[in-house]
Design an enzyme around this catalytic site. Sequence first.
Site, PDB file in Angstrom:
ATOM      1  N   HIS A  12       1.048  -1.407   0.000  1.00  0.00           N
ATOM      2  CA  HIS A  12      -0.041  -0.013   0.213  1.00  0.00           C
ATOM      3  C   HIS A  12       0.894   1.330  -0.141  1.00  0.00           C
ATOM      4  O   HIS A  12       2.073   1.330   0.600  1.00  0.00           O
ATOM      5  CB  HIS A  12      -0.830   0.048   1.161  1.00  0.00           C
ATOM      6  CG  HIS A  12      -1.938  -1.291   1.279  1.00  0.00           C
ATOM      7  ND1 HIS A  12      -2.336  -1.708   2.493  1.00  0.00           N
ATOM      8  CD2 HIS A  12      -2.347  -1.840   0.396  1.00  0.00           C
ATOM      9  CE1 HIS A  12      -3.083  -2.675   2.141  1.00  0.00           C
ATOM     10  NE2 HIS A  12      -3.431  -2.827   0.766  1.00  0.00           N
ATOM     11  N   LYS A  62       4.320   6.014   8.111  1.00  0.00           N
ATOM     12  CA  LYS A  62       3.965   4.955   8.753  1.00  0.00           C
ATOM     13  C   LYS A  62       4.906   4.489   9.845  1.00  0.00           C
ATOM     14  O   LYS A  62       6.109   4.471   9.631  1.00  0.00           O
ATOM     15  CB  LYS A  62       3.169   3.948   8.461  1.00  0.00           C
ATOM     16  CG  LYS A  62       2.257   4.089   7.502  1.00  0.00           C
ATOM     17  CD  LYS A  62       1.849   2.824   6.754  1.00  0.00           C
ATOM     18  CE  LYS A  62       0.685   2.962   5.748  1.00  0.00           C
ATOM     19  NZ  LYS A  62       0.323   1.792   4.869  1.00  0.00           N
ATOM     20  N   TYR A 104      -0.286   0.975  13.962  1.00  0.00           N
ATOM     21  CA  TYR A 104       0.648   1.993  13.022  1.00  0.00           C
ATOM     22  C   TYR A 104       0.154   3.248  13.387  1.00  0.00           C
ATOM     23  O   TYR A 104      -0.986   3.618  13.894  1.00  0.00           O
ATOM     24  CB  TYR A 104      -0.012   2.106  11.608  1.00  0.00           C
ATOM     25  CG  TYR A 104      -0.696   0.853  10.770  1.00  0.00           C
ATOM     26  CD1 TYR A 104       0.132   0.401   9.659  1.00  0.00           C
ATOM     27  CD2 TYR A 104      -1.539   0.017  11.505  1.00  0.00           C
ATOM     28  CE1 TYR A 104      -0.277  -0.875   9.167  1.00  0.00           C
ATOM     29  CE2 TYR A 104      -1.780  -1.244  10.822  1.00  0.00           C
ATOM     30  CZ  TYR A 104      -1.355  -1.577   9.710  1.00  0.00           C
ATOM     31  OH  TYR A 104      -1.554  -2.627   8.958  1.00  0.00           O
ATOM     32  N   ASP A 121      -6.350  -6.551  -2.999  1.00  0.00           N
ATOM     33  CA  ASP A 121      -4.704  -6.626  -3.081  1.00  0.00           C
ATOM     34  C   ASP A 121      -4.385  -7.687  -4.331  1.00  0.00           C
ATOM     35  O   ASP A 121      -3.517  -7.352  -4.993  1.00  0.00           O
ATOM     36  CB  ASP A 121      -3.882  -7.044  -1.610  1.00  0.00           C
ATOM     37  CG  ASP A 121      -3.929  -6.070  -0.793  1.00  0.00           C
ATOM     38  OD1 ASP A 121      -4.107  -4.759  -1.154  1.00  0.00           O
ATOM     39  OD2 ASP A 121      -3.846  -6.324   0.568  1.00  0.00           O
TER      40      ASP A 121
END
Length: 205
Positions: A62, A72, A132, A175
Amino acid sequence: MQIRELRIPGAFEITPKQFGDPRGVFLEWFKAPAFEEAVGHKLDLAQANLSVSSAGVVRGIHFADVPPGQAKYVTCPKGAVLDVVVDIRVGSPTFGQWDSVLLDDVDRRAIYLGEGLGHAFMALEDGSTVMYLCSTGYNPTGEHGINPLDETIGLEWPTTDRAGNPITPLLSEKDTAAPSLADAAEQGLLPDYERVLAYVASLKA
């Protein structure tokens, strides 16, 4: 706390110092002064995410449009995951290359991925929990994916879980349908290296 830059510029591995006694363990998994010294700017916290995954689950690759992108700071407080950073910045000297860090509840490492980098991980135990800290909030129109099984990138996903049992990558429909790195580049989805550098420099100003 020890911080080292990975093979992909803009990504860092963070290893905290743990303090254990008969009651358990204490550690500082994020320290702003140490982070800022290593990265060169503050982490603007806009959103905190948490995911729980079964063994074999792969999430990613991603990434988000830059600017503003989405940096992140990731850790795994329960279970274990192989966390991967992919350089998808067109024009970067390390374009298409990747590096990885094992995040687990033993060493309790974290990984920081700066703006413009691709992120993915595979869970190595049922119930693996990933947290995250994100520099920007979720933006569905500015977020994209690359298929984590793209042979051109060649991510080396584990074939056994934490207990030594065989696992195979389990992807979401989204995905699975994500384009290859080459297709994403052809579609103009990938971040531009110089533009990413300029944006990160603005954060350091």
